[in-house]
Design an enzyme around this catalytic site. Sequence first.
Site, PDB file in Angstrom:
ATOM      1  N   GLY A  31      21.042  -9.133   6.804  1.00 39.06           N
ATOM      2  CA  GLY A  31      21.000  -8.826   8.224  1.00 39.06           C
ATOM      3  C   GLY A  31      21.100  -9.986   9.177  1.00 39.06           C
ATOM      4  N   ARG A  60      15.447   0.247   5.525  1.00 39.27           N
ATOM      5  CA  ARG A  60      14.268   0.373   4.670  1.00 39.27           C
ATOM      6  C   ARG A  60      14.587  -0.011   3.226  1.00 39.27           C
ATOM      7  NH1 ARG A  60      10.201   5.374   5.869  1.00 39.27           N
ATOM      8  NH2 ARG A  60       9.626   4.827   8.010  1.00 39.27           N
ATOM      9  N   VAL A  61      15.849   0.199   2.812  1.00 43.13           N
ATOM     10  CA  VAL A  61      16.264  -0.148   1.450  1.00 43.13           C
ATOM     11  C   VAL A  61      17.438  -1.119   1.534  1.00 43.13           C
ATOM     12  CG1 VAL A  61      17.156   0.694  -0.756  1.00 43.13           C
ATOM     13  CG2 VAL A  61      15.513   2.074   0.534  1.00 43.13           C
ATOM     14  N   LYS A  62      17.205  -2.338   1.114  1.00 45.18           N
ATOM     15  CA  LYS A  62      18.288  -3.318   1.068  1.00 45.18           C
ATOM     16  C   LYS A  62      18.105  -4.330  -0.057  1.00 45.18           C
ATOM     17  CE  LYS A  62      16.129  -5.552   5.099  1.00 45.18           C
ATOM     18  NZ  LYS A  62      16.349  -5.905   6.522  1.00 45.18           N
ATOM     19  N   THR A  63      16.876  -4.689  -0.387  1.00 47.38           N
ATOM     20  CA  THR A  63      16.663  -5.664  -1.471  1.00 47.38           C
ATOM     21  C   THR A  63      15.988  -5.048  -2.678  1.00 47.38           C
ATOM     22  OG1 THR A  63      14.557  -6.345  -0.476  1.00 47.38           O
ATOM     23  CG2 THR A  63      16.517  -7.612   0.141  1.00 47.38           C
ATOM     24  N   LYS A 134       5.249 -14.269  -9.210  1.00 48.08           N
ATOM     25  CA  LYS A 134       4.892 -14.043 -10.615  1.00 48.08           C
ATOM     26  C   LYS A 134       5.683 -14.966 -11.522  1.00 48.08           C
ATOM     27  CE  LYS A 134       4.683 -10.510 -14.229  1.00 48.08           C
ATOM     28  NZ  LYS A 134       4.696  -9.057 -14.547  1.00 48.08           N
ATOM     29  N   HIS A 291     -33.105 -26.090  13.346  1.00 48.50           N
ATOM     30  CA  HIS A 291     -33.385 -24.996  12.418  1.00 48.50           C
ATOM     31  C   HIS A 291     -33.047 -23.636  13.043  1.00 48.50           C
ATOM     32  CE1 HIS A 291     -34.923 -27.642   9.413  1.00 48.50           C
ATOM     33  NE2 HIS A 291     -35.884 -28.106  10.196  1.00 48.50           N
ATOM     34  N   ASN A 439     -39.736 -12.894  16.739  1.00 52.06           N
ATOM     35  CA  ASN A 439     -39.993 -12.531  18.130  1.00 52.06           C
ATOM     36  C   ASN A 439     -39.782 -13.751  19.032  1.00 52.06           C
ATOM     37  OD1 ASN A 439     -40.915  -9.740  18.023  1.00 52.06           O
ATOM     38  ND2 ASN A 439     -42.656 -10.492  16.864  1.00 52.06           N
ATOM     39  N   ASP A 492     -51.720  -7.300  25.981  1.00 53.00           N
ATOM     40  CA  ASP A 492     -52.238  -8.596  25.539  1.00 53.00           C
ATOM     41  C   ASP A 492     -51.158  -9.677  25.554  1.00 53.00           C
ATOM     42  OD1 ASP A 492     -50.844  -7.507  23.414  1.00 53.00           O
ATOM     43  OD2 ASP A 492     -52.473  -7.724  21.950  1.00 53.00           O
ATOM     44  N   ARG A 534     -32.530  -4.877  24.689  1.00 53.57           N
ATOM     45  CA  ARG A 534     -33.306  -5.697  23.754  1.00 53.57           C
ATOM     46  C   ARG A 534     -32.389  -6.733  23.114  1.00 53.57           C
ATOM     47  NH1 ARG A 534     -35.741  -2.709  18.612  1.00 53.57           N
ATOM     48  NH2 ARG A 534     -33.667  -3.194  17.817  1.00 53.57           N
TER      49      ARG A 534
END
Length: 538
Positions: A31, A60-63, A134, A291, A439, A492, A534
């Site tokens: 292409g 979609r199909v060439k190689t 591969k 830390h 906390n 408290d 929170r």
Amino acid sequence: MNALLSVSDKTGILELAQALHARGIQLLSTGGTAKLLSDAGLPVTEVAAMTGFPEMLDGRVKTLHPRVHGGLLARRDVPEHMQALAAHKIDTIDVLVVNLYPFEATVAKPGCTLEDAIENIDIGGPAMVRSAAKNWKDVAVLTDPAQYPGVIAELNAAGQTGQISSKTKFSLAVAAFNRISQYDAAISDYLSAVRTPDIADAAPADQTAPALDLFPGQSNGRFIKVQDLRYGENAHQRAALYRDLFPAPGSLVTARQLQGKELSYNNIADADAAWECVKGFDTPACVIVKHANPCGVALGADALQAYSKAFQTDPTSAFGGIIALNTPLDERGALQISKQFVEVLIAPAFTPEALDVFKAKANVRILQIDLPKGGPTDWDQGRNAVDMKRIGSGILLQTADNHELSLSDLKVVTTRKPTPEQLQDMLFAWKVGKFVKSNAIVFCKDGMTMGVGAGQMSRLDSARIASIKAQHANLSLQDTVVASDAFFPFRDGLDVVVDAGASCVIQPGGSVRDDEVIAAANERGVAMVFSGVRHFRH
């Protein structure tokens, strides 16, 4: 020798093809790539002419053909393979250059339809790449334009033989399989995130972007190794640093180390905590982390003032800490910082004079994280959208805590109203508290932390520790603002911070005893606002 070139990204392909042709390697292509090479005057054979079978199904199909995959997969050292090629008049393909359809870029575009995504799933490209990788001993497979210069240099060094070393071919094969893994993972992530109820009823040419689930049916991590680390949190643990496949600008993994020892696992973890905190401020700011917790945070007119104020919060903990600035560091600031023992220093820029100051302290790790193109306002784009935590045989995923609080979000719940200055300190304290382990209790005043209590099982203990820290630093908590990352379940906790000197409190609210705590605040004559959000940090 034959080379097959079929690329979506044409970057550098002409130069590579010219280098291959100069070594007598025959060029095959498809292409648009074939047209590019032919227009440049290079002799090239279309794959369709080589296979004797035309491209079909809109490309979609060439190689997907035995003449292609036979030429890639045949082992040259196996006589039966070579006899089979000869019997079917198939030539070997010794170099494969493929980069894939831009699936990742396509789905990243706003409004991408499912049809567009599907059409950008490459089939022939990955099949060829797998075949070549591969058979790496016989085939060199290139999947990224960044690989081209190195291969061209090796071809030039080899002269007319056109040989590429086995070491290079193996490295290219590993990179090829990595690329296929990344590509398949991207497809899986996207399709697993598509919400499916309406897919079956959608029209064939539906151009509506599908709704995507933030948490897909399968999560595929795609991370690239940056470096091995000396060890993990402790010397008996092994560790390595990985980055996202596409790291965001302004994130820690994009940092350039300008000097200093190798970063450790703990250095990186603490540096990230400091950097994520400091880049949330719009004015010059400094964050000192020890830390995993901020032990000093402050705003200032410049780097020097911000650092000096941050250091005052807890000079003892700042020893050997991680320092992050969201503004360039000049010589004045560097001279002040260099008086202390620093593990890591981070900033978006350093003047030459500032770097000269630290030449005498060669072990200090200096990291520069360049500003995004849009400036500091774009730093938020570098925040993770999702956080991950490893558990036994699994992971926990959650949306990241990127919530930003504004004045309009605050709900004053007490008779006493906070002053405009206190409201600004509330927003500052709230930003800091988001990065303190729960906390979390944070005392602040005038854009500076005055005491930080972190990581205690009891909110009361965090409050007491924060006030003790202030005492040790000789800081007065009188008329300070306090941020609590979660609600006060009893009065408290409020009494402890007010006894320490706080006159204004910001907390999420939401406790069944909110009325009791509000009444206590009115009794003590302090202002209190609810954020409605929170900020636990475990």
